[in-house]
Design a protein around this motif. Structure first.
Motif, short mmCIF file in Angstrom:
data_model
loop_
_atom_site.label_atom_id
_atom_site.label_comp_id
_atom_site.label_asym_id
_atom_site.label_seq_id
_atom_site.Cartn_x
_atom_site.Cartn_y
_atom_site.Cartn_z
N ASP A 190 -0.07 -38.04 5.59
CA ASP A 190 0.72 -38.79 4.62
C ASP A 190 0.06 -38.77 3.24
OD1 ASP A 190 2.25 -41.14 3.37
OD2 ASP A 190 3.10 -41.06 5.39
N THR A 191 0.88 -38.46 2.23
CA THR A 191 0.47 -38.52 0.82
C THR A 191 -0.61 -37.50 0.47
OG1 THR A 191 0.84 -40.91 1.10
CG2 THR A 191 0.06 -40.21 -1.03
N LEU A 192 -0.70 -36.43 1.22
CA LEU A 192 -1.70 -35.41 0.95
C LEU A 192 -1.14 -34.38 -0.03
CD1 LEU A 192 -4.53 -34.38 1.49
CD2 LEU A 192 -3.62 -33.06 3.40
N ARG A 193 -1.74 -34.32 -1.18
CA ARG A 193 -1.32 -33.41 -2.24
C ARG A 193 -1.91 -32.02 -2.00
NH1 ARG A 193 -1.98 -34.92 -8.63
NH2 ARG A 193 -2.51 -32.84 -9.43
N ALA A 194 -1.06 -31.00 -1.98
CA ALA A 194 -1.53 -29.65 -1.67
C ALA A 194 -2.64 -29.20 -2.62
CB ALA A 194 -0.36 -28.67 -1.72
N HIS A 213 4.64 -35.82 1.59
CA HIS A 213 4.81 -35.72 0.14
C HIS A 213 3.40 -35.73 -0.43
CE1 HIS A 213 3.81 -39.97 0.13
NE2 HIS A 213 4.82 -40.19 0.96
N GLY A 214 3.30 -35.44 -1.71
CA GLY A 214 1.98 -35.44 -2.35
C GLY A 214 1.71 -36.75 -3.06
N GLU A 215 1.03 -36.66 -4.20
CA GLU A 215 0.63 -37.85 -4.95
C GLU A 215 0.40 -37.45 -6.41
OE1 GLU A 215 0.81 -40.87 -4.02
OE2 GLU A 215 -1.10 -41.94 -3.97
N SER A 216 0.92 -38.24 -7.32
CA SER A 216 0.61 -38.06 -8.74
C SER A 216 -0.57 -38.95 -9.08
CB SER A 216 1.81 -38.44 -9.61
OG SER A 216 2.83 -37.47 -9.48
N MET A 217 -1.51 -38.38 -9.83
CA MET A 217 -2.74 -39.11 -10.14
C MET A 217 -2.68 -39.79 -11.51
SD MET A 217 -3.78 -38.26 -7.25
CE MET A 217 -5.37 -39.04 -7.12
N THR A 218 -1.91 -39.30 -12.42
CA THR A 218 -1.60 -39.90 -13.72
C THR A 218 -0.52 -39.06 -14.40
OG1 THR A 218 -3.35 -38.65 -14.88
CG2 THR A 218 -3.92 -40.86 -14.16
N GLU A 219 -0.19 -37.91 -13.81
CA GLU A 219 0.75 -37.00 -14.43
C GLU A 219 2.13 -37.65 -14.58
OE1 GLU A 219 -2.13 -34.70 -11.76
OE2 GLU A 219 -0.84 -36.47 -11.56
N HIS A 220 2.79 -37.34 -15.68
CA HIS A 220 4.15 -37.82 -15.97
C HIS A 220 4.24 -39.34 -15.95
CE1 HIS A 220 5.91 -33.76 -15.86
NE2 HIS A 220 5.04 -33.53 -14.89
N GLY A 221 3.13 -40.00 -16.30
CA GLY A 221 3.14 -41.45 -16.34
C GLY A 221 3.25 -42.10 -14.98
N ILE A 222 2.89 -41.37 -13.91
CA ILE A 222 2.92 -41.89 -12.54
C ILE A 222 1.48 -42.09 -12.10
CG2 ILE A 222 3.69 -41.48 -10.17
CD1 ILE A 222 5.72 -39.44 -11.40
N TYR A 223 1.13 -43.30 -11.74
CA TYR A 223 -0.26 -43.64 -11.45
C TYR A 223 -0.46 -43.87 -9.95
CZ TYR A 223 -0.43 -44.04 -16.46
OH TYR A 223 -0.37 -43.74 -17.81
N CYS A 270 6.36 -40.62 -6.59
CA CYS A 270 7.75 -40.49 -7.03
C CYS A 270 7.80 -39.38 -8.07
CB CYS A 270 8.28 -41.80 -7.60
SG CYS A 270 7.43 -42.34 -9.09
N GLY A 271 9.01 -38.99 -8.45
CA GLY A 271 9.16 -37.87 -9.37
C GLY A 271 9.21 -36.57 -8.61
N LEU A 272 10.13 -35.70 -8.98
CA LEU A 272 10.30 -34.43 -8.28
C LEU A 272 9.41 -33.35 -8.87
CD1 LEU A 272 14.18 -34.51 -7.78
CD2 LEU A 272 12.39 -35.23 -6.19
N TYR A 273 8.19 -33.73 -9.22
CA TYR A 273 7.23 -32.80 -9.80
C TYR A 273 6.38 -32.18 -8.69
CZ TYR A 273 8.76 -35.54 -13.79
OH TYR A 273 9.53 -36.18 -14.72
N GLU A 274 5.73 -31.05 -9.02
CA GLU A 274 4.96 -30.32 -8.02
C GLU A 274 3.89 -31.18 -7.36
OE1 GLU A 274 5.43 -26.38 -7.46
OE2 GLU A 274 7.17 -27.69 -7.77
N THR A 275 3.32 -32.11 -8.11
CA THR A 275 2.28 -32.97 -7.55
C THR A 275 2.76 -33.74 -6.33
OG1 THR A 275 2.95 -34.66 -9.15
CG2 THR A 275 1.05 -33.28 -9.73
N THR A 276 4.07 -34.01 -6.26
CA THR A 276 4.61 -34.80 -5.17
C THR A 276 5.43 -33.99 -4.18
OG1 THR A 276 4.62 -36.86 -6.43
CG2 THR A 276 6.17 -36.72 -4.62
N VAL A 277 6.23 -33.03 -4.66
CA VAL A 277 7.15 -32.34 -3.73
C VAL A 277 6.57 -31.06 -3.14
CG1 VAL A 277 9.21 -33.34 -4.76
CG2 VAL A 277 8.36 -31.14 -5.62
N ARG A 278 5.50 -30.52 -3.73
CA ARG A 278 4.85 -29.35 -3.12
C ARG A 278 3.79 -29.87 -2.16
NH1 ARG A 278 0.37 -25.96 -5.56
NH2 ARG A 278 0.08 -24.25 -4.10
#
Length: 467
Positions: free
Chosen positions: A9-13, A252-262, A266-274
């Motif tokens: 869970d929540t492991l970012r590639a 899903h992955g995890e955003s670390m600060t990218e796109h204002g997501i801490y 959430c967000g369909l960006y590579e940090t989360t959906v890849r």
């Protein structure tokens, strides 16, 4: 043969060595990947957790199951939907899970002859607990043909790794509570702050350095890596290693600060959906294979069924990965459609080169209604090309809209239904704000941390007086 099916869970590639990360987060997962096949561009078509896992076990996209959100009281999965554990169990496979998704929705326990609920008194579920529950079951059933689902939550917030795991990822002598470091200010003053204060920040103390929380995430991944090593050591010790298909995947992955997501997903960006996906089956899957084509999570269900000698249901969206593993093809898709409806509501389209995102409700975030990224030239998705490339943007938006209309076939859009009731995570913040005497509208206009903390302190004071 046996199948060990592992959700990370929540492991970012991009935080794993086998996906190019430079820090030592994943030595054992890297070893697993080198002994089998790794999918470089695997996507979670539906996020977050509830929608992703429903897709994984049904082999269907959320637009077909209706499960496009997370934690919503509106969602229900009909019992007639195909369900991977149930299909395996009907063929005499012993099915077991060490998991707690049943706490969220009842359907996650379907088809399991043995369901070992890993939920504890604390919100954070330690991978060591998962192993302690799973290992006796493996020893007891090692002579049966089995399917075992393991759900590890270590990479999910709150990041609470053992202290000894943090040192390799955070500069020695650096103070994470240094008041002169102001890098946490944007996170603390974000519109989602009330939710994260309650669930995450209060557990960490007054951290001032974003790099420290990043280091905690990496430490959690490294801790998880050791738990997976222990799992493999048990398979070897019990004589199961050679005859076991091991499947590791992120929901899903995890955003670390990218796109204002801490530190959220959430967000369909590579940090989360890849997401990471790797499979190992000694003597069956060639070692060291890396797949560069597009695949998606719903492909896992027919892949597992085929490995077990079963035919996948004709109604599913997923396609077996075995032709790709054998090198006959490079991917199952030439484009992947994305969806989220928890913190914000948006849909997206990924091709080999580009990603288009259409946001319908940004929730507590600031989003352009249309985003277009060149994934080859800009893999971190920093430059929105929607206005610079209007023809491509319009073409991809039209394709996305036509796909949605075609797949719905006249049925109600589950995303539209959910939006009418409100985004589930926005509703959570709304509830917290109301308890503190603040409205969503005024909070979004001025999401300053001190306003919430003062209101919360006043609320607690009144509650204390009443007691």
């Amino acid at each position: 043969m046996n199948i060990v099916f592992v959700s990370l869970d929540t492991l970012r590639a991009s935080r794993l060595g086998c996906y190019g990360y430079g820090k030592p987060t994943s030595p054992y997962m890297d070893r697993i990947a080198s002994g089998g096949v790794l999918f470089e561009r695997a996507y979670a078509a539906d996020i977050p957790t509830e929608a992703a896992h429903t897709g994984i076990f049904t082999g269907k996209l959320g637009i077909h199951t209706g499960i496009v959100s997370h934690g919503s009281p509106l969602t229900h999965l009909p019992k007639g939907e195909p369900w991977l554990p149930a299909l395996l169990r009907s063929e005499g496979v012993a099915t077991a899970a060490v998991d707690n998704l049943y706490q969220l929705k009842e359907w996650f326990a379907r088809g399991f002859r043995y369901y070992i609920n890993s939920v504890g008194n604390e919100r954070h579920i330690d991978g060591r607990t998962v192993n302690e529950l799973a290992f006796p079951w493996i020893r007891e059933h090692k002579r049966e043909r089995f399917f075992l689902f393991l759900h590890y939550w270590d990479a999910h917030t709150p990041y609470l790794p053992p202290k000894e795991y943090v040192a390799p990822f955070y500069e020695e002598g650096r103070d994470p509570f240094d008041p002169s470091n102001r890098s946490m200010e944007e996170a603390y003053n974000h519109a989602a702050y009330p939710f994260f204060k309650h669930h995450h920040y209060d557990r960490l103390g007054e951290v001032t350095d974003t790099a420290y929380i990043d280091a905690l995430y990496d430490a959690e991944v490294r801790y998880l890596d050791d738990r997976l090593r222990e799992l493999d050591e048990l398979l070897i010790a019990e004589g199961l290693y050679e005859n076991t298909l091991l499947v590791l995947f992120g929901d899903h992955g995890e955003s670390m600060t990218e796109h204002g997501i801490y530190w959220d997903h959430c967000g369909l960006y590579e940090t989360t959906v890849r997401v990471p996906v790797m499979m190992r089956w000694p003597g069956v899957i060639p070692a060291g294979r890396r797949v560069t084509g597009l695949v998606q999570q719903v492909d896992l269900m027919p892949t597992v069924l085929e490995a077990a000698g079963l035919r996948p249901p004709p109604s599913i969206d997923g396609k077996s990965l075995w032709p790709i593993i054998r090198g006959e093809r490079e991917g199952t898709q030439d484009r992947i459609y994305l969806s989220e409806c928890a913190w914000q509501a948006s849909r997206g389209l990924v091709t080999a080169d580009h990603k288009f995102i259409r946001t319908y409700d940004a929730g507590p975030y600031v989003r352009a209604p249309r985003e277009l990224y060149d994934l080859r030239a800009d893999p971190e998705e920093t430059v929105n090309l929607a206005e610079n490339l209007p023809e491509l943007s319009a073409r991809m938006e039209q394709e996305l809209e036509q796909w949605v209309e075609r797949e719905l076939g006249g049925r109600p859009d589950p995303m539209a239904v959910q939006l009418k009731a409100g985004l589930p995570f926005r509703n959570r913040i709304d509830h917290i704000l109301r308890q503190c005497g603040l409205s969503w509208e005024e909070w979004i206009r001025n999401p300053r941390r001190h306003l919430f903390d003062e209101a919360l302190a006043k609320t607690r004071s009144v509650g204390g007086d009443r007691q």
